[in-house]
Design an enzyme around this catalytic site. Structure first.
Site, mmCIF file in Angstrom:
data_model
loop_
_atom_site.group_PDB
_atom_site.id
_atom_site.type_symbol
_atom_site.label_atom_id
_atom_site.label_comp_id
_atom_site.label_asym_id
_atom_site.label_seq_id
_atom_site.Cartn_x
_atom_site.Cartn_y
_atom_site.Cartn_z
ATOM 1 N N CYS A 107 0.794 -1.265 0.042
ATOM 2 C CA CYS A 107 -0.058 -0.169 -0.071
ATOM 3 C C CYS A 107 1.066 1.232 0.018
ATOM 4 C CB CYS A 107 -1.122 0.103 1.240
ATOM 5 S SG CYS A 107 -1.996 1.448 1.378
ATOM 6 N N CYS A 121 -10.909 9.835 7.885
ATOM 7 C CA CYS A 121 -9.368 9.288 7.702
ATOM 8 C C CYS A 121 -8.310 10.237 8.400
ATOM 9 C CB CYS A 121 -9.330 9.602 5.976
ATOM 10 S SG CYS A 121 -7.645 9.138 5.574
#
Length: 350
Positions: A107, A121
């Site tokens: 990632c 987030c």
């Protein structure tokens, strides 16, 4: 980084050919150096053993290789590894290795921080400092691949652009990084093993269609009505669900690539069957699948994860509508490496 030196990886193959001719060298030297830089992931001119010592010295005098370095690594109980990487200018980013039985996934980040302000987030609470260059994205892949081989004796199989930043707001550099990662004279990974995730920027999704990209596209949806999506993702105010649906239809018409919708199920916010009904309706626009993701709490926000039975009922409804639906369990939550948790907390140590 020395200010008077150009990063040699910013030069195209054609520019390298021209450079070597100007240095009085044969043009095939460009192929050798390009291979060292992009296929062998070389970070030092001294390692370029098929070049003369004199030529290596010339390159050292004129150029630099601004490679990314591992700053710190944290190991999760579930074997996920989170890294902070330090860039040549001292900025820090994060990238994660996610091991599984059938795959090794990197990632990677595309920006230092993020200009979007998604409420759930951690990266959304950071300031965006700058875009990453193609080589800085490429280096994350190289370093995480080395980590996979060293720790789990297995090479990387997949890459997701789901780290820090919004990839489609760094469009040119993201596509250039993928070109280097997938090129035969680069890392030679298949484009179908790469997924780029976006919060939803309609005009850039259309541009992906125009460019007929081969990699996979994921859309962080998280709500299928505008009022709820506006609340948690302010980007939706300029990129409504109607605009996104139109862009996705255009993208699919151009590429024939199905899209993945990512849907975090928040407790008492978007976890009712009515929310599933709205999501199912949105799924009818183009071929797609849905990844239902459990929420990973962050200190900045008060959201919590939905109950397991609600998540299962939500997924079950979608499946009954013939929508390919997976429930994804979080990885690396104990080291803040899970989806939505990436945020720089430590200082540079290297």
């Amino acid at each position: 980084m020395q200010a008077n030196k150009t990063d040699i990886r910013s030069l195209s193959y054609e520019a390298l050919q021209k450079l070597f001719l100007e240095l009085g060298e044969k043009s095939f030297r460009a192929k050798q150096v390009y291979e060292w830089l992009w296929k062998k992931s070389c970070f030092s001119f001294n390692e370029m053993s098929n070049l003369s010592k004199e030529l290596r010295q010339k390159l050292e005098e004129q150029f630099t290789i601004n490679n990314v370095k591992v700053n710190t690594s944290q190991f999760s109980a579930d074997k996920t590894i989170k890294n902070s990487f330090i860039l040549h200018d001292g900025h820090l980013i994060e990238g994660v290795l996610i091991p599984a039985d059938d795959r090794m996934t990197a990632c990677v980040s595309s920006q230092v921080g993020c200009s979007l302000t998604c409420k759930f987030c951690a990266t959304g609470y950071m300031e965006r400092k700058r875009n990453l260059n193609p080589d800085e994205i490429y280096d994350q892949v190289v370093l995480i691949d080395q980590q996979a081989r060293q720790n789990y004796d297995h090479h990387l199989t997949n890459i997701v652009y789901m780290g820090m930043g919004e990839p489609l707001l760094n469009y040119a550099n993201v596509l250039k990084s993928i070109e280097r990662i997938t090129a035969e004279d680069g890392l030679n990974m298949a484009a179908k093993r790469i997924t780029v995730s976006t919060a939803g920027i309609a005009k850039m999704i259309k541009k992906l269609g125009d460019d007929q990209v081969k990699f996979n596209l994921a859309l962080s949806l998280h709500a299928a009505n505008d009022a709820k999506r506006n609340e948690i993702m302010p980007i939706n105010e300029q990129n409504s669900l109607k605009a996104l649906a139109e862009a996705l239809k255009y993208y699919y018409a151009k590429t024939k690539n199905p899209v993945t919708y990512e849907y975090i199920v928040f407790n008492d916010f978007n976890d009712e069957i009515q929310d599933a009904v709205e999501l199912a309706a949105f799924c009818k626009h183009i071929p797609c699948k849905v990844n239902i993701i459990e929420y990973n709490p962050i200190s900045f926000a008060s959201y919590t994860n939905a109950d397991v039975d609600k998540i299962e009922a939500f997924a079950d409804y979608l499946r009954k509508q013939d929508i390919n639906t997976n429930v994804r369990r979080s990885r690396g939550k104990d080291i803040d490496a899970a989806c939505g948790q990436l945020a720089i907390k430590e200082k540079a140590v290297v």
